[in-house]
Design an enzyme around this catalytic site. Structure first.
Site, PDB file in Angstrom:
ATOM      1  CB  SER A  74      -0.893   0.021   1.234  1.00 41.05           C
ATOM      2  OG  SER A  74      -1.490   1.299   1.388  1.00 41.05           O
ATOM      3  CG  ASN A 101      -1.657   5.475 -11.923  1.00 37.50           C
ATOM      4  OD1 ASN A 101      -2.295   6.241 -12.624  1.00 37.50           O
ATOM      5  ND2 ASN A 101      -2.050   4.214 -11.700  1.00 37.50           N
ATOM      6  CE1 TYR A 166      -9.085  11.138  -7.569  1.00 38.52           C
ATOM      7  CE2 TYR A 166     -10.305  12.763  -8.846  1.00 38.52           C
ATOM      8  CZ  TYR A 166      -9.392  11.732  -8.779  1.00 38.52           C
ATOM      9  OH  TYR A 166      -8.792  11.295  -9.938  1.00 38.52           O
ATOM     10  N   GLY A 167     -10.720  16.125  -4.895  1.00 40.22           N
ATOM     11  CA  GLY A 167     -10.236  17.386  -5.438  1.00 40.22           C
ATOM     12  C   GLY A 167      -9.214  18.056  -4.541  1.00 40.22           C
ATOM     13  CE  LYS A 170      -5.828  12.271  -8.091  1.00 39.29           C
ATOM     14  NZ  LYS A 170      -4.615  11.427  -8.218  1.00 39.29           N
ATOM     15  CB  ALA A 198      -8.160   7.427 -19.010  1.00 38.54           C
ATOM     16  NE  ARG A 201      -9.967  -1.174 -10.393  1.00 40.46           N
ATOM     17  CZ  ARG A 201      -9.675  -1.597  -9.157  1.00 40.46           C
ATOM     18  NH1 ARG A 201     -10.425  -2.537  -8.584  1.00 40.46           N
ATOM     19  NH2 ARG A 201      -8.650  -1.098  -8.491  1.00 40.46           N
TER      20      ARG A 201
END
Length: 301
Positions: A74, A101, A166-167, A170, A198, A201
């Site tokens: 992990s 990634n 997430y934002g 990032k 892209a 998943r």
């Protein structure tokens, strides 16, 4: 011009068991790199785990005639990250490239989001990049060579409903990159960001038509990433990529207006059009350039 090759170079790609990471790992291997394929093998929300996905990609690379090893650590686990880096050093004695990634999603509107869902996404995306970068940083400094790619997102750059966790992570990676591009320069360590679009998943639940998903194949992002891994790579850039299209995203600042030490709230309101005028806006290399502009305005420039 000659093809870009990575003969003699060693790369670590996190989250490389599928999707974007798998394509990055395969292309680097095709071009001669030796690759550590890291993947925890968990579900999209970060639960579960196993190294089967990483092993399959290693088998693909070996079938191509390349060299690769699998790692199931992990990216949030200090001991696991250390083991991943040590695996590379034990096998090949150097690390030239790191593509951070790995990622998960826990999408919910902020009103409905539990703090734990915010914390775990930040842990994986932000600290799950910081920890591998920290683990390879001294190796790259000693080599006087390194290429690091962090993975950002339009959700961080521009926002997306239901992705505050997430934002935040990032866009945090852009701040991280912007400092490392400065600190790595003297040792030829280039640090860049990829913002991919892209079908993976992580996008399969968005309900996009099949014909659209076909145009958003992960391998269409990979050419940009692999260029950023090369000796010719720039540093400190945000490359956006999807469906074979590539563009540069930049944080810019307007020239603005000097209102003086006695500036009032009303003056800010009345000068808003000048403050936001895009003519002459710039992307700064570092924070000192912004400060220099303010000093210039204070001096009447």
């Amino acid at each position: 011009m000659a093809d870009i090759r990575f003969d003699g170079k060693v790369a670590i790609v996190t989250g490389a068991g599928g999707g974007l990471g798998r394509q990055h790992a395969l292309e680097l291997a095709r071009r001669g790199a030796k690759v550590v394929v890291n993947d925890l093998g968990g579900s999209m929300d970060g639960s579960g785990g196993g190294s089967d996905a990483a092993n399959k990609v290693v088998d693909e690379i070996k079938a191509l005639g390349g060299e690769a090893i699998a790692n199931g650590s992990s990216v949030t686990d200090d001991a696991g990250v250390a083991r991943m880096v040590q695996d590379a050093m034990d096998a090949w004695g150097r690390i030239d490239i790191l593509i951070a990634n790995a990622g998960i999603l826990r999408d919910k509107s902020f009103a409905k989001m539990e703090f734990g869902d915010f914390q775990v996404v930040v842990d994986v995306h932000l600290f799950g990049t910081v920890k591998p970068v920290k683990a390879v940083w001294e190796i790259m400094r000693t080599q006087n060579y390194g290429r690091i790619i962090v993975t950002t997102s339009s959700s961080g750059l521009y926002g997306n409903f239901g992705q505050s966790n997430y934002g935040a992570a990032k866009l945090g990676l852009i701040g991280f990159m912007n400092t490392l591009k400065l600190e790595g320069q003297k040792n030829n360590i280039h640090v860049n960001a990829i913002s991919p679009v892209a079908a993976t998943r992580m996008t399969e639940n968005l309900g996009m038509p099949a014909e659209v998903l076909q145009q958003l194949k992960p391998e269409l992002v990979t050419p940009g990433v692999v260029f950023l891994c090369s000796e010719e790579a720039p540093t400190g850039h945000i490359l956006t990529a999807g469906a074979g299209a590539f563009a540069l995203s930049r944080i810019v600042e307007t020239e603005g207006v000097y209102l003086g030490a006695g500036a009032t709230v009303e003056q800010v309101r009345d000068n808003w059009s000048k403050i936001t005028d895009e003519a002459g806006q710039k992307a700064y290399l570092n924070g000192g350039e912004q400060s220099a502009k303010f000093f210039r305005k204070m001096a009447g420039g």
